[in-house]
Design an enzyme around this catalytic site. Structure first.
Site, PDB file in Angstrom:
ATOM      1  N   SER A  70       0.254  -1.584  -6.074  1.00 49.90           N
ATOM      2  CA  SER A  70       0.668  -2.560  -7.001  1.00 49.90           C
ATOM      3  C   SER A  70       1.188  -2.251  -8.375  1.00 49.90           C
ATOM      4  CB  SER A  70      -0.989  -3.201  -7.507  1.00 49.90           C
ATOM      5  OG  SER A  70      -1.239  -3.707  -6.467  1.00 49.90           O
TER       6      SER A  70
ATOM      7  N   HIS B 150       0.920  -1.224   0.107  1.00 45.16           N
ATOM      8  CA  HIS B 150      -0.014  -0.096  -0.027  1.00 45.16           C
ATOM      9  C   HIS B 150       0.892   1.282   0.085  1.00 45.16           C
ATOM     10  CE1 HIS B 150      -4.341  -1.470   0.713  1.00 45.16           C
ATOM     11  NE2 HIS B 150      -3.661  -2.505   0.232  1.00 45.16           N
TER      12      HIS B 150
ATOM     13  N   LYS C 229     -13.793  -7.455  -8.823  1.00 42.55           N
ATOM     14  CA  LYS C 229     -12.856  -8.407  -9.554  1.00 42.55           C
ATOM     15  C   LYS C 229     -12.454  -9.529  -8.745  1.00 42.55           C
ATOM     16  CE  LYS C 229      -9.905  -8.242 -13.428  1.00 42.55           C
ATOM     17  NZ  LYS C 229      -9.095  -7.458 -14.320  1.00 42.55           N
TER      18      LYS C 229
END
Lengths: 420, 254
Positions: free
Chosen positions: A218, A214, A242
């Site tokens: 990513s 974080h 997702k």
């Protein structure tokens, strides 16, 4: 946490002003910006954390029914299977969960290798991941001993004996690990205590791993840094949605094994109670250790001794070093890879080496399952040599020689081009 | 890339199963067992016949220590029948108020009473060999059901000439090493089935295998029926998750 989130609920607001957990959750799991081009390979980190929680929950419930004593452990597991309400379900979830955990984490690792997720600024994130794998392996090994079947006992004997390879103090260390002069009740007791402890350490390191991701954000399939809010979407609802798709699909596969082939990944010998007087014909570890087992057995007698003239290292020690080295080398990967380009999509040569390496790992797994004889020995040695060459030669050299394909200027660029 | 991954995954799974099948190659006869399909369970009449074979033949030497008499309810027996069956066996209990140990008839909550008090007694009565407990035998051998069936039918009157049998051993087609201490336990008509089924060797071997498959996995039917419900639920949930994902991402170009 620069800005605080405003909440309508007075209780939430009251708590948040004093301890901003809700602000934290809102920032990290609601608003958190994620690259919008992540594919389904990015599901596996979330899947791994779900399996970890599932393992801890089922494990605690099993521990309430399990007896860590050599004369009762095997029977107590069978009592769980037969007499505890849904005990068979708990135990099969836990047993298959170990395999699922490794499948998910191995895919997560290879995803990182393919898309270069270990490169700056994510080196520490990657290294925490390697720590997680080591902790997982230790936990899985300890847990496998608990049912006190033949493979439990003999696996524990073989693996603890590896420590006897340490020069001078090896035998002393093994006795200390066993709490006696062979794998026996004290060993089982401490393995149970450690198997209960390790997942919580694992959980803490997973926490750090998540904090670290974080901070950097990513990686993504292009490997190109996020440049503007145009490149990202918020974690919720986009990635909660997702990840849910991947999670349900994963649970489907998991359940198929638990309910219809619960012993597929297991060894029949572990349904025979441990017998210190009878060695099973083939001692094989669980499938997720097979590549490492192959590396352990690959080092020939006196190879290092003859080569380096160094008499302290015998074949056993060299094998142990190679086995641990196979994981330790991953710590150095961020610096061994000299290419500036992250994603294999833009590395035409590395892409091939990636698949060759994956095939090499699967080959090592196969060799690990076979007896160490004949051609298997030589294939195992070659595959082991290639494993290390991939990290120590291919990665550094490829970065200098490979001409990467032109990178897109941003994550959005290839998408916009396709759509125009 | 997706294709490549699928191919590798398939090769890997195939590798695992072939790895598990390695070892000495003895081809076991492959029987089409009634409980192997995803929806199918045991045939209760067959389990009852299998119990009869176990009781009259196997139980002379082999224990079944993980199974309790009350578990026989799974086979379709009533409470009274189970009490009567258990009552045929004696268990040691105690100490009583006087401090003495005593024997009493077994009750449904007792585990199957073992034929021998301990391993040494079992070996002493069996030419030095130890008849193993049969509770988990089906799970403790590769291809366990077919293995067990093969153990029952694999005896031959004459050993091949190149095999030198050791003292007290019997030739067996499927046993590892082809020498087994257990004498042929079943042949045509060893038991007389109460339900009128003809007790051929093949029939008895299949029945006792079914019984021991149940003994090893008494949860099998419950597991599969719950499994079907879980998979159906997850399938519906998957369809919904996909729909939600599509709706959420509809306006995002990615």
């Amino acid at each position: 946490m620069a800005t605080k989130t405003e909440f309508n609920n007075p209780v939430v607001r009251w708590v948040d002003e004093r301890l901003p957990v809700f602000t934290y959750l809102d920032h990290e799991y609601n608003q958190f910006p994620m690259p919008k081009n992540l594919n389904y390979w990015w599901n596996f980190g979330a899947l791994a954390s779900v399996v970890l929680v599932l393992m801890i929950v089922t494990g605690i419930m099993l521990a309430m029914q399990y007896t860590a004593h050599v004369s009762m452990a095997f029977e107590s597991v069978e009592r769980i299977m037969r007499d505890v309400n849904y005990g068979w379900l708990l135990r099969y979830i836990h047993m298959n969960g170990a395999s699922m955990f490794f499948i998910v984490v191995y895919i997560h690792v290879f995803r990182g290798l393919y898309f270069g997720s270990y490169k700056a600024p994510r080196e520490l994130l990657w290294m925490l991941g390697v720590v997680i794998i080591l902790l997982m392996m230790a936990t899985a090994f300890l847990g496998y001993v608990l049912p006190w079947g033949q493979m439990s006992f003999w696996g524990a004997t073989v693996i603890t004996n590896l420590f006897s390879a340490i020069p001078f103090v090896g035998d002393w260390i093994v006795t200390w690990l066993w709490g006696g002069f062979s794998v026996d009740n004290p060993t089982l007791n401490r393995f149970f205590a450690l198997h209960y402890l390790m997942p919580f350490i694992l959980f803490a390191v997973v926490g750090l791993h998540v904090v670290a991701v974080h901070i950097t954000g990513s990686n993504n399939p292009t490997g190109v840094d996020v440049q503007s809010p145009r490149d990202t979407v918020s974690f919720h609802p986009y990635f909660t949605a997702k990840d849910s798709v991947g999670l349900v699909l994963f649970l489907f596969v998991f359940a198929a094994f638990v309910f219809f082939a619960p012993n597929y990944f297991g060894e029949p010998d572990n349904y025979i109670k441990a017998n210190p007087l009878q060695t099973p014909p083939h001692i094989v570890p669980e499938w997720y250790f097979l590549p490492f087992y192959a590396i352990l057995r690959a080092v020939p007698d006196n190879f290092i001794g003859a080569w380096m003239g160094f008499t302290l290292i015998n074949a056993k020690l060299a094998g142990v070093i190679a086995m641990f080295g196979a994981t330790i080398v991953l710590f150095f990967l961020p610096w061994l890879d000299t290419s500036k380009v992250r994603s294999a999509r833009y590395r035409p040569v590395y892409k091939w080496f990636f698949w060759v390496f994956l095939a090499d790992c699967l080959l090592l797994g196969y060799i690990g399952s076979q007896p160490a004889e004949g051609a298997f020995i030589w294939i195992g040695r070659a595959a082991t040599a290639y494993y290390f060459a991939h990290f120590l030669i291919v990665f550094p050299v490829l970065g200098w020689f490979e001409t990467p394909k032109p990178l897109p200027t941003s994550i959005s660029e290839p998408v916009l081009k396709e759509n125009s | 890339m997706r294709m490549k991954v699928l191919v590798i995954a398939a090769a890997f799974l195939a590798g695992i199963s072939s790895a598990q099948a390695s070892g000495e190659k003895i081809e076991l006869p492959q029987i089409d067992w009634s409980w192997k399909g995803p929806f199918s369970g045991f045939d209760k009449a067959q389990l009852q016949r299998g119990l009869q074979v176990y009781t009259e033949v196997c139980a002379t030497c082999h224990s079944l220590g993980l199974v309790a008499y009350r578990d026989l309810a799974d086979l379709g027996y009533g409470e009274e029948e189970i009490k009567a069956y258990a009552g045929n066996y004696e268990v040691q209990d105690g100490p009583d108020d006087e401090g003495e140990m005593y024997t009493r008839p077994a009750i449904p909550s007792d585990r199957f009473v073992a034929p021998f008090p301990n391993e040494n007694a079992a070996r002493a009565s069996n030419n030095g060999a130890y008849p193993p407990d049969l509770s988990l035998m089906v799970k403790a051998r590769k291809d366990g059901t077919n293995y067990l069936y093969a153990m029952m039918i694999g005896y031959a009157d004459e050993a091949p000439e190149d095999i030198q049998l050791m003292e007290g051993m019997n030739y067996h087609k499927y046993f590892a090493g082809h020498q087994i201490a257990m004498p042929q336990p079943l042949s045509d008509g060893v038991v007389e089935y109460t339900d009128g089924t003809e007790a051929t060797l093949d029939q008895q071997a299949k029945d006792v295998t079914a019984f021991l498959a149940w003994a090893a996995e008494p949860e099998l039917e419950e597991r599969k029926s719950l499994g079907i419900k879980v998979l159906l639920f997850l399938f519906v949930l998957f369809v919904m998750a996909v729909a939600v994902k599509k709706a959420v991402w509809r306006d995002i170009k990615h």
